[in-house]
Design an enzyme around this catalytic site. Structure first.
Site, PDB file in Angstrom:
ATOM      1  N   ASP A  62       0.893  -1.162   0.000  1.00 58.25           N
ATOM      2  CA  ASP A  62       0.000   0.000   0.000  1.00 58.25           C
ATOM      3  C   ASP A  62       0.932   1.213   0.000  1.00 58.25           C
ATOM      4  OD1 ASP A  62      -1.547   2.190   0.591  1.00 58.25           O
ATOM      5  OD2 ASP A  62      -2.656   1.237   2.220  1.00 58.25           O
ATOM      6  N   VAL A  63       0.964   1.957  -1.099  1.00 64.97           N
ATOM      7  CA  VAL A  63       1.961   3.036  -1.216  1.00 64.97           C
ATOM      8  C   VAL A  63       1.742   4.170  -0.214  1.00 64.97           C
ATOM      9  CG1 VAL A  63       2.486   2.584  -3.644  1.00 64.97           C
ATOM     10  CG2 VAL A  63       0.714   4.261  -3.058  1.00 64.97           C
ATOM     11  N   ASN A  89       2.973   5.136 -10.235  1.00 68.52           N
ATOM     12  CA  ASN A  89       1.772   5.077 -11.068  1.00 68.52           C
ATOM     13  C   ASN A  89       0.500   4.806 -10.249  1.00 68.52           C
ATOM     14  OD1 ASN A  89       0.149   4.226 -13.658  1.00 68.52           O
ATOM     15  ND2 ASN A  89       0.066   2.456 -12.281  1.00 68.52           N
ATOM     16  N   TYR A 155      -8.384  15.015  -6.243  1.00 67.52           N
ATOM     17  CA  TYR A 155      -7.546  14.464  -7.321  1.00 67.52           C
ATOM     18  C   TYR A 155      -6.731  15.572  -7.976  1.00 67.52           C
ATOM     19  CZ  TYR A 155      -6.544  11.601 -11.537  1.00 67.52           C
ATOM     20  OH  TYR A 155      -5.936  10.908 -12.564  1.00 67.52           O
ATOM     21  N   LYS A 159      -2.691  15.750  -7.914  1.00 68.37           N
ATOM     22  CA  LYS A 159      -1.918  15.649  -9.157  1.00 68.37           C
ATOM     23  C   LYS A 159      -1.106  16.926  -9.402  1.00 68.37           C
ATOM     24  CE  LYS A 159      -3.209  11.438 -10.409  1.00 68.37           C
ATOM     25  NZ  LYS A 159      -2.253  10.317 -10.437  1.00 68.37           N
TER      26      LYS A 159
HETATM   27  N1  LIG Z   1      -6.895   5.870 -17.182  1.00 71.84           N
HETATM   28  C1  LIG Z   1      -6.927   7.179 -17.339  1.00 71.84           C
HETATM   29  O1  LIG Z   1      -7.724   7.702 -18.131  1.00 71.84           O
HETATM   30  C2  LIG Z   1      -5.956   8.062 -16.588  1.00 71.84           C
HETATM   31  C3  LIG Z   1      -5.906   9.414 -16.941  1.00 71.84           C
HETATM   32  C4  LIG Z   1      -5.014  10.246 -16.285  1.00 71.84           C
HETATM   33  C5  LIG Z   1      -4.216   9.749 -15.263  1.00 71.84           C
HETATM   34  N2  LIG Z   1      -4.299   8.423 -14.923  1.00 71.84           N
HETATM   35  C6  LIG Z   1      -3.422   7.967 -13.838  1.00 71.84           C
HETATM   36  O2  LIG Z   1      -2.731   6.808 -14.235  1.00 71.84           O
HETATM   37  C7  LIG Z   1      -2.478   5.988 -13.100  1.00 71.84           C
HETATM   38  C8  LIG Z   1      -2.955   4.568 -13.390  1.00 71.84           C
HETATM   39  O3  LIG Z   1      -4.346   4.604 -13.633  1.00 71.84           O
HETATM   40  P1  LIG Z   1      -5.147   3.424 -14.362  1.00 71.84           P
HETATM   41  O4  LIG Z   1      -6.135   4.048 -15.270  1.00 71.84           O
HETATM   42  O5  LIG Z   1      -4.227   2.409 -14.910  1.00 71.84           O
HETATM   43  O6  LIG Z   1      -5.987   2.878 -13.104  1.00 71.84           O
HETATM   44  P2  LIG Z   1      -6.190   1.431 -12.495  1.00 71.84           P
HETATM   45  O7  LIG Z   1      -7.216   1.599 -11.430  1.00 71.84           O
HETATM   46  O8  LIG Z   1      -6.420   0.413 -13.562  1.00 71.84           O
HETATM   47  O9  LIG Z   1      -4.770   1.125 -11.848  1.00 71.84           O
HETATM   48  C9  LIG Z   1      -4.359   1.694 -10.647  1.00 71.84           C
HETATM   49  C10 LIG Z   1      -3.526   0.668  -9.915  1.00 71.84           C
HETATM   50  O10 LIG Z   1      -3.068   1.251  -8.691  1.00 71.84           O
HETATM   51  C11 LIG Z   1      -3.283   0.330  -7.654  1.00 71.84           C
HETATM   52  N3  LIG Z   1      -3.424   1.037  -6.381  1.00 71.84           N
HETATM   53  C12 LIG Z   1      -4.445   1.839  -5.972  1.00 71.84           C
HETATM   54  N4  LIG Z   1      -4.222   2.268  -4.728  1.00 71.84           N
HETATM   55  C13 LIG Z   1      -3.032   1.746  -4.341  1.00 71.84           C
HETATM   56  C14 LIG Z   1      -2.272   1.813  -3.165  1.00 71.84           C
HETATM   57  N5  LIG Z   1      -2.691   2.495  -2.076  1.00 71.84           N
HETATM   58  N6  LIG Z   1      -1.084   1.152  -3.107  1.00 71.84           N
HETATM   59  C15 LIG Z   1      -0.663   0.436  -4.169  1.00 71.84           C
HETATM   60  N7  LIG Z   1      -1.343   0.308  -5.308  1.00 71.84           N
HETATM   61  C16 LIG Z   1      -2.531   0.958  -5.387  1.00 71.84           C
HETATM   62  C17 LIG Z   1      -4.549  -0.424  -8.030  1.00 71.84           C
HETATM   63  O11 LIG Z   1      -4.644  -1.656  -7.336  1.00 71.84           O
HETATM   64  C18 LIG Z   1      -4.321  -0.600  -9.530  1.00 71.84           C
HETATM   65  O12 LIG Z   1      -3.523  -1.735  -9.803  1.00 71.84           O
HETATM   66  C19 LIG Z   1      -3.187   6.642 -11.914  1.00 71.84           C
HETATM   67  O13 LIG Z   1      -2.262   7.376 -11.154  1.00 71.84           O
HETATM   68  C20 LIG Z   1      -4.188   7.567 -12.591  1.00 71.84           C
HETATM   69  O14 LIG Z   1      -4.515   8.693 -11.790  1.00 71.84           O
HETATM   70  C21 LIG Z   1      -5.151   7.585 -15.553  1.00 71.84           C
END
Ligand SMILES: NC(=O)c1ccc[n+]([C@@H]2O[C@H](COP(=O)([O-])OP(=O)(O)OC[C@H]3O[C@@H](n4cnc5c(N)ncnc54)[C@H](O)[C@@H]3O)[C@@H](O)[C@H]2O)c1
Length: 266
Positions: A62-63, A89, A155, A159
């Site tokens: 858990d980060v 990430n 958020y 960010k």
């Molecule tokens: N998908 C999009 O459209 C998008 C757009 C902009 C930014 N992002 C950013 O990209 C990153 C990845 O997003 P995604 O779309 O792949 O989402 P996702 O939900 O598929 O993946 C997020 C991952 O982070 C893990 N996670 C969550 N909380 C955690 C914690 N406390 N400790 C460890 N792991 C944890 C989850 O288990 C999951 O594996 C995020 O930071 C998100 O804000 C995504």
């Protein structure tokens, strides 16, 4: 192979963008330390990488917990002896009217997105300083770091905070060759996008709305983000630090969506 032998910690590797980055880095020869909250999905991603001939270990993390992050970096050093790179990430999103944004909701988002980034940067930089070989850190933020989206206060704050943190670390460690950059995706096809579509009263109207807001008329792919991540984490970007690379199909460059009103030529 563009990352041969590099030891790179990637967080949030259980799904979406983080999973793709971990797989891509392993294909490029990196030794990947994959960290995610859920063991079932996180271990499965690493098992598939190893089965395909890549090098990776999984550490359930858990980060937002300093104890977990210490255990993560201890495992990385125990297994591979050093840390060359980090991708922060792991992230959680939260959308609701500000009047309903409780202190608990604020803490949950800030603790994962911003505190988690700080905790992992701290340990990664301490390990990089021990080798004296420098390193590269990518903090995955969002195109919300260019403008804000209504209903996203925690958020957006987290960010934008990641950008400040990255620029500050970028200049503090530039002389020691530790680079810190931000990678800011727009709408990418992961679970988040499927949730947006599922929550919409009409798929067609939802698609049309986003198409008009994204000049390239589509959402992005995880591969388009991990391609940029390979460049940023590798030795191919030695002069890049404190940057915020936005990959969003032009979304944050568009001041006003052209639909439904298009002005005549002036
Ligand atoms: N998908 C999009 O459209 C998008 C757009 C902009 C930014 N992002 C950013 O990209 C990153 C990845 O997003 P995604 O779309 O792949 O989402 P996702 O939900 O598929 O993946 C997020 C991952 O982070 C893990 N996670 C969550 N909380 C955690 C914690 N406390 N400790 C460890 N792991 C944890 C989850 O288990 C999951 O594996 C995020 O930071 C998100 O804000 C995504």
């Amino acid at each position: 192979m563009r990352l041969k032998g590099k030891v790179i910690v990637v967080t949030g590797t259980g799904s979406g963008i983080g999973k793709d980055i971990a797989e891509r880095f392993a294909k490029e020869g990196a030794r990947v330390v994959a960290a995610s909250r859920r063991a079932a999905t996180g271990q499965g991603v690493v098992d598939a990488i190893v089965a395909g001939g890549g090098q990776a270990i999984f550490v359930q993390t858990d980060v937002s917990s300093a104890k977990d992050v210490d255990a993560l970096f201890d495992s990385a050093v125990r297994s591979y002896g050093r840390v060359d790179g980090l991708v922060n990430n792991a992230g959680v999103n939260f959308v609701c009217p500000f009047e309903e944004c409780t202190p608990e909701a604020w803490d949950r988002v800030l603790n994962v997105d911003l505190r988690g980034t700080y905790l992992c940067c701290r340990r990664a930089i301490l390990e990089m300083l021990k080798t004296g070989d420098g390193g590269s850190i990518i903090n995955v933020a969002s195109n919300h770091t260019v403008a804000a989206v209504k209903g996203s206060v925690p958020y957006d704050a987290a960010k934008w905070g990641m950008v400040g943190l990255s620029k500050s670390l970028g200049i503090e460690f530039a002389s020691r060759n530790i680079r810190v950059n931000v990678l800011s995706p727009g709408l990418i096809h992961t679970q988040i996008w499927d949730d947006i579509l599922d929550a919409a009263p009409s798929h067609e109207e939802c698609l049309a709305h986003w198409k008009s807001n994204i000049p390239m008329h589509r959402v992005g792919t995880c591969e388009e983000i991990s391609s940029a991540a390979v460049f940023m984490i590798s030795d191919e970007s030695p002069f890049m630090t404190g940057a915020n690379l936005v990959i969003d199909g032009g979304m944050s460059s568009q001041l006003v969506t052209p639909d439904p009103y298009t002005s005549r030529k002036i």
